[in-house]
Write a protein that holds these residues in place. Structure first.
Motif, PDB file in Angstrom:
ATOM      1  N   ALA A  59       0.839  -1.209   0.000  1.00  0.00           N
ATOM      2  CA  ALA A  59       0.000   0.000   0.000  1.00  0.00           C
ATOM      3  C   ALA A  59       0.867   1.249   0.000  1.00  0.00           C
ATOM      4  O   ALA A  59       0.587   2.210  -0.744  1.00  0.00           O
ATOM      5  CB  ALA A  59      -0.928   0.001   1.216  1.00  0.00           C
ATOM      6  N   ARG A  63       0.863   4.049  -2.933  1.00  0.00           N
ATOM      7  CA  ARG A  63       0.592   5.460  -2.632  1.00  0.00           C
ATOM      8  C   ARG A  63       1.749   6.333  -3.114  1.00  0.00           C
ATOM      9  O   ARG A  63       1.525   7.407  -3.676  1.00  0.00           O
ATOM     10  CB  ARG A  63       0.341   5.633  -1.134  1.00  0.00           C
ATOM     11  CG  ARG A  63      -0.228   6.999  -0.796  1.00  0.00           C
ATOM     12  CD  ARG A  63      -0.834   7.083   0.584  1.00  0.00           C
ATOM     13  NE  ARG A  63      -2.199   6.563   0.562  1.00  0.00           N
ATOM     14  CZ  ARG A  63      -2.592   5.438   1.138  1.00  0.00           C
ATOM     15  NH1 ARG A  63      -1.740   4.695   1.801  1.00  0.00           N
ATOM     16  NH2 ARG A  63      -3.845   5.036   1.063  1.00  0.00           N
ATOM     17  N   ALA A  68      -3.479   5.957  -5.189  1.00  0.00           N
ATOM     18  CA  ALA A  68      -4.151   5.977  -3.889  1.00  0.00           C
ATOM     19  C   ALA A  68      -5.252   4.926  -3.777  1.00  0.00           C
ATOM     20  O   ALA A  68      -5.409   4.300  -2.726  1.00  0.00           O
ATOM     21  CB  ALA A  68      -4.719   7.363  -3.611  1.00  0.00           C
ATOM     22  N   THR A  69      -6.013   4.724  -4.835  1.00  0.00           N
ATOM     23  CA  THR A  69      -7.095   3.739  -4.780  1.00  0.00           C
ATOM     24  C   THR A  69      -6.538   2.330  -4.609  1.00  0.00           C
ATOM     25  O   THR A  69      -7.061   1.542  -3.815  1.00  0.00           O
ATOM     26  CB  THR A  69      -7.972   3.830  -6.045  1.00  0.00           C
ATOM     27  OG1 THR A  69      -8.486   5.164  -6.143  1.00  0.00           O
ATOM     28  CG2 THR A  69      -9.121   2.846  -6.001  1.00  0.00           C
ATOM     29  N   GLU A  72      -5.491   1.930  -1.027  1.00  0.00           N
ATOM     30  CA  GLU A  72      -6.630   1.664  -0.142  1.00  0.00           C
ATOM     31  C   GLU A  72      -7.084   0.213  -0.250  1.00  0.00           C
ATOM     32  O   GLU A  72      -7.454  -0.405   0.751  1.00  0.00           O
ATOM     33  CB  GLU A  72      -7.779   2.610  -0.474  1.00  0.00           C
ATOM     34  CG  GLU A  72      -7.489   4.045  -0.084  1.00  0.00           C
ATOM     35  CD  GLU A  72      -8.504   5.032  -0.622  1.00  0.00           C
ATOM     36  OE1 GLU A  72      -9.535   4.605  -1.185  1.00  0.00           O
ATOM     37  OE2 GLU A  72      -8.263   6.243  -0.478  1.00  0.00           O
ATOM     38  N   ASN A  73      -7.037  -0.353  -1.439  1.00  0.00           N
ATOM     39  CA  ASN A  73      -7.401  -1.764  -1.607  1.00  0.00           C
ATOM     40  C   ASN A  73      -6.423  -2.676  -0.863  1.00  0.00           C
ATOM     41  O   ASN A  73      -6.832  -3.647  -0.220  1.00  0.00           O
ATOM     42  CB  ASN A  73      -7.471  -2.140  -3.082  1.00  0.00           C
ATOM     43  CG  ASN A  73      -8.696  -1.583  -3.760  1.00  0.00           C
ATOM     44  OD1 ASN A  73      -9.709  -1.321  -3.123  1.00  0.00           O
ATOM     45  ND2 ASN A  73      -8.619  -1.392  -5.066  1.00  0.00           N
ATOM     46  N   GLU A  75      -4.736  -1.840   1.768  1.00  0.00           N
ATOM     47  CA  GLU A  75      -4.992  -1.643   3.195  1.00  0.00           C
ATOM     48  C   GLU A  75      -6.222  -2.425   3.651  1.00  0.00           C
ATOM     49  O   GLU A  75      -6.211  -3.030   4.727  1.00  0.00           O
ATOM     50  CB  GLU A  75      -5.151  -0.152   3.490  1.00  0.00           C
ATOM     51  CG  GLU A  75      -3.836   0.597   3.347  1.00  0.00           C
ATOM     52  CD  GLU A  75      -3.988   2.102   3.266  1.00  0.00           C
ATOM     53  OE1 GLU A  75      -2.958   2.787   3.411  1.00  0.00           O
ATOM     54  OE2 GLU A  75      -5.112   2.607   3.048  1.00  0.00           O
ATOM     55  N   ARG A  76      -7.269  -2.430   2.832  1.00  0.00           N
ATOM     56  CA  ARG A  76      -8.446  -3.238   3.192  1.00  0.00           C
ATOM     57  C   ARG A  76      -8.101  -4.724   3.169  1.00  0.00           C
ATOM     58  O   ARG A  76      -8.568  -5.487   4.019  1.00  0.00           O
ATOM     59  CB  ARG A  76      -9.612  -2.914   2.265  1.00  0.00           C
ATOM     60  CG  ARG A  76     -10.308  -1.606   2.616  1.00  0.00           C
ATOM     61  CD  ARG A  76     -11.584  -1.417   1.842  1.00  0.00           C
ATOM     62  NE  ARG A  76     -11.361  -1.215   0.430  1.00  0.00           N
ATOM     63  CZ  ARG A  76     -11.190  -0.020  -0.142  1.00  0.00           C
ATOM     64  NH1 ARG A  76     -11.228   1.080   0.583  1.00  0.00           N
ATOM     65  NH2 ARG A  76     -10.999   0.071  -1.441  1.00  0.00           N
ATOM     66  N   ARG A 121     -11.048  -0.591   8.242  1.00  0.00           N
ATOM     67  CA  ARG A 121     -11.222  -0.052   6.881  1.00  0.00           C
ATOM     68  C   ARG A 121     -12.360  -0.759   6.153  1.00  0.00           C
ATOM     69  O   ARG A 121     -13.157  -0.131   5.462  1.00  0.00           O
ATOM     70  CB  ARG A 121      -9.927  -0.172   6.099  1.00  0.00           C
ATOM     71  CG  ARG A 121      -8.799   0.686   6.626  1.00  0.00           C
ATOM     72  CD  ARG A 121      -7.514   0.384   5.860  1.00  0.00           C
ATOM     73  NE  ARG A 121      -6.366   0.992   6.460  1.00  0.00           N
ATOM     74  CZ  ARG A 121      -5.537   0.381   7.300  1.00  0.00           C
ATOM     75  NH1 ARG A 121      -5.747  -0.864   7.648  1.00  0.00           N
ATOM     76  NH2 ARG A 121      -4.495   1.002   7.798  1.00  0.00           N
ATOM     77  N   LEU A 125     -16.061   0.717   4.855  1.00  0.00           N
ATOM     78  CA  LEU A 125     -16.567   0.519   3.494  1.00  0.00           C
ATOM     79  C   LEU A 125     -17.981  -0.067   3.519  1.00  0.00           C
ATOM     80  O   LEU A 125     -18.857   0.361   2.762  1.00  0.00           O
ATOM     81  CB  LEU A 125     -15.632  -0.402   2.707  1.00  0.00           C
ATOM     82  CG  LEU A 125     -16.010  -0.650   1.255  1.00  0.00           C
ATOM     83  CD1 LEU A 125     -15.770   0.607   0.422  1.00  0.00           C
ATOM     84  CD2 LEU A 125     -15.205  -1.806   0.699  1.00  0.00           C
TER      85      LEU A 125
END
Length: 143
Positions: A59, A63, A68-69, A72-73, A75-76, A121, A125
């Protein structure tokens, strides 16, 4: 002159540039994952699973690359490493439009994931999905 400090982006690909930053869930270094080690039984299934730390590293790299997207994926995904697979699949099914009976069912699942697995996270969502599904009327079976 001092050397330029390494950025997260400089770590990509991690297996080549920073393998010491990744370990298996049992603590083995990435270098221990060889075919010979698998064949001899030194490396088992528990050694080839990904860790939350490896996903957070990915992640950070994403970044740093301006993605960024994708970050985030990752991180989830790190949130989900310790969640049982059957619960992940049930949650996926619950998130399909027309599957949950109401927003509370989604909010309850978010609370469970946050409370029992620390999946903050993913819980956020799901809470966002509950609000969108409410606004769009997606709790009614459509087919």
């Amino acid at each position: 002159m001092s050397a330029k400090p390494m950025s997260d982006l400089d770590l990509y690909p991690v297996a080549e540039k920073a393998p010491e930053r990744v370990a298996t869930p049992t603590g083995k270094p990435l270098s221990a994952l060889t075919l010979d080690a698998v064949l001899s039984g030194e490396v088992g299934n528990e050694d080839i699973a990904i860790t939350p730390e490896a996903l957070i590293l990915q992640a950070n790299i994403a970044r740093a690359a301006g993605r960024a997207t994708l970050a985030e994926n990752f991180e989830r995904a790190a949130d989900l490493v310790r969640v049982p697979q059957d619960l992940i699949l049930d949650t996926y099914e619950l998130l399909r439009p027309g599957r949950a009976r109401d927003a509370q069912q989604l909010l309850d699942r978010a609370a469970l994931l946050r409370r029992d697995y620390g999946a903050t996270r993913v819980a956020a969502l799901i809470e966002e999905a509950a609000a969108v599904y409410t606004r769009r009327g997606l709790f009614v079976k459509r087919y």
